[in-house]
Scaffold this active site. Structure first.
Site, PDB file in Angstrom:
ATOM      1  CG  ASP A  16      -1.774   1.155   1.417  1.00  0.00           C
ATOM      2  OD1 ASP A  16      -1.716   2.085   0.578  1.00  0.00           O
ATOM      3  OD2 ASP A  16      -2.541   1.163   2.382  1.00  0.00           O
ATOM      4  CG  ASN A  30      -9.595  12.803 -11.407  1.00  0.00           C
ATOM      5  OD1 ASN A  30      -9.539  14.024 -11.218  1.00  0.00           O
ATOM      6  ND2 ASN A  30     -10.208  11.992 -10.566  1.00  0.00           N
ATOM      7  CG  ASP A  40      -7.140  10.369  -6.642  1.00  0.00           C
ATOM      8  OD1 ASP A  40      -6.654  11.042  -5.715  1.00  0.00           O
ATOM      9  OD2 ASP A  40      -7.674  10.870  -7.648  1.00  0.00           O
ATOM     10  CB  THR A 126      -2.110  -0.404 -14.229  1.00  0.00           C
ATOM     11  OG1 THR A 126      -1.942  -0.254 -12.811  1.00  0.00           O
ATOM     12  CG2 THR A 126      -0.837  -0.016 -14.954  1.00  0.00           C
TER      13      THR A 126
HETATM   14  P1  ADP Z   1      -5.758   4.936 -12.678  1.00  0.00           P
HETATM   15  O1  ADP Z   1      -7.036   5.736 -12.788  1.00  0.00           O
HETATM   16  O2  ADP Z   1      -4.528   5.750 -12.993  1.00  0.00           O
HETATM   17  O3  ADP Z   1      -5.827   3.649 -13.436  1.00  0.00           O
HETATM   18  P2  ADP Z   1      -6.195   3.504 -10.146  1.00  0.00           P
HETATM   19  O4  ADP Z   1      -6.103   4.044  -8.757  1.00  0.00           O
HETATM   20  O5  ADP Z   1      -7.509   2.980 -10.603  1.00  0.00           O
HETATM   21  O6  ADP Z   1      -5.614   4.651 -11.105  1.00  0.00           O
HETATM   22  O7  ADP Z   1      -5.126   2.333 -10.292  1.00  0.00           O
HETATM   23  C1  ADP Z   1      -3.739   2.524 -10.431  1.00  0.00           C
HETATM   24  C2  ADP Z   1      -3.010   1.356  -9.771  1.00  0.00           C
HETATM   25  O8  ADP Z   1      -2.940   1.583  -8.365  1.00  0.00           O
HETATM   26  C3  ADP Z   1      -3.697   0.003  -9.954  1.00  0.00           C
HETATM   27  O9  ADP Z   1      -2.702  -0.944 -10.332  1.00  0.00           O
HETATM   28  C4  ADP Z   1      -4.255  -0.303  -8.567  1.00  0.00           C
HETATM   29  O10 ADP Z   1      -4.274  -1.695  -8.302  1.00  0.00           O
HETATM   30  C5  ADP Z   1      -3.235   0.377  -7.686  1.00  0.00           C
HETATM   31  N1  ADP Z   1      -3.640   0.723  -6.303  1.00  0.00           N
HETATM   32  C6  ADP Z   1      -4.869   0.867  -5.775  1.00  0.00           C
HETATM   33  N2  ADP Z   1      -4.785   1.197  -4.467  1.00  0.00           N
HETATM   34  C7  ADP Z   1      -3.457   1.267  -4.164  1.00  0.00           C
HETATM   35  C8  ADP Z   1      -2.692   1.545  -2.985  1.00  0.00           C
HETATM   36  N3  ADP Z   1      -3.282   1.841  -1.823  1.00  0.00           N
HETATM   37  N4  ADP Z   1      -1.331   1.516  -3.058  1.00  0.00           N
HETATM   38  C9  ADP Z   1      -0.712   1.225  -4.227  1.00  0.00           C
HETATM   39  N5  ADP Z   1      -1.361   0.961  -5.370  1.00  0.00           N
HETATM   40  C10 ADP Z   1      -2.710   0.972  -5.345  1.00  0.00           C
END
Ligand code: ADP
Length: 179
Positions: A16, A30, A40, A126
């Site tokens: 995380d 975004n 986010d 991703t």
């Molecule tokens: P985007 O809109 O850029 O695709 P997302 O937040 O939907 O952004 O996903 C980007 C990546 O971050 C994904 O691979 C997701 O699994 C990952 N992700 C989600 N929560 C966390 C977190 N707490 N720490 C690290 N990575 C995360």
């Protein structure tokens, strides 16, 4: 997994990003900087409401795709949050790779400008934005490697991959790069 590029270390970790003890963490934001789900949402929850107050006040027009902006990190262990806007995947013919690379590069430039010795990235684009993880790993790792080889800083770049699948995808690409 850890690979040395010149004076700098590039690390992969699964976990995380909000708990990382680094100078800057990167948010996959975004373009409105309005917050959202995924990483986010997790970053805003952990940082507290001041984070959104700062983005609203300092960046009322948001941030274009392929760019990044810096704020304080409030309740997070980091000093800064760099809000990077990656591209939405539209099949690969819409300049997605350049825009993704540019989002990473802008964050690395911000790290140098703010004297950050360490920075942690999520796998930008991703999740909800649908960028295929293998292609994202290739572009993201190549941009970071090139930057570290040319600039020699920051000292540590850590990718924090949320799932075992995304960790595996990044590890496969980094292994090929290191050999
Ligand atoms: P985007 O809109 O850029 O695709 P997302 O937040 O939907 O952004 O996903 C980007 C990546 O971050 C994904 O691979 C997701 O699994 C990952 N992700 C989600 N929560 C966390 C977190 N707490 N720490 C690290 N990575 C995360």
């Amino acid at each position: 997994m850890l690979v040395q590029f010149g004076e700098s270390r590039l690390e992969l970790a699964q976990g995380d990003i909000t708990t990382q003890q680094v100078d800057a963490i990167v948010n996959a934001a975004n373009s409105g900087l309005h917050g959202g789900g995924g990483v986010d949402g997790a970053i805003h929850r952990a940082a507290g409401p001041e984070l959104m107050q700062e983005t609203d006040r300092v960046y009322p027009d948001g941030c274009p795709t392929g760019e990044a902006v810096a704020t304080a990190a409030y309740g997070l262990p980091a000093k800064f949050v760099f809000h990077a806007v990656g591209p939405i995947w539209r099949g690969g013919g819409q300049n997605e790779a350049d825009l993704l690379g540019s989002a990473y590069c802008r964050c690395l430039e911000l790290a140098v400008q703010h004297n950050c010795r360490s920075i942690a990235f999520p796998a930008i684009s991703t999740g909800v934005y649908g960028y295929p993880i293998d292609l994202a790993a290739e572009t993201s790792l190549a941009v970071v490697r090139d930057f570290l080889q040319e600039q020699g800083r920051p000292e540590l770049v850590r990718f924090v991959l949320f799932s075992g699948g995304s960790y595996g995808a990044f590890a496969r690409v980094l292994e090929l790069m290191a050999n």
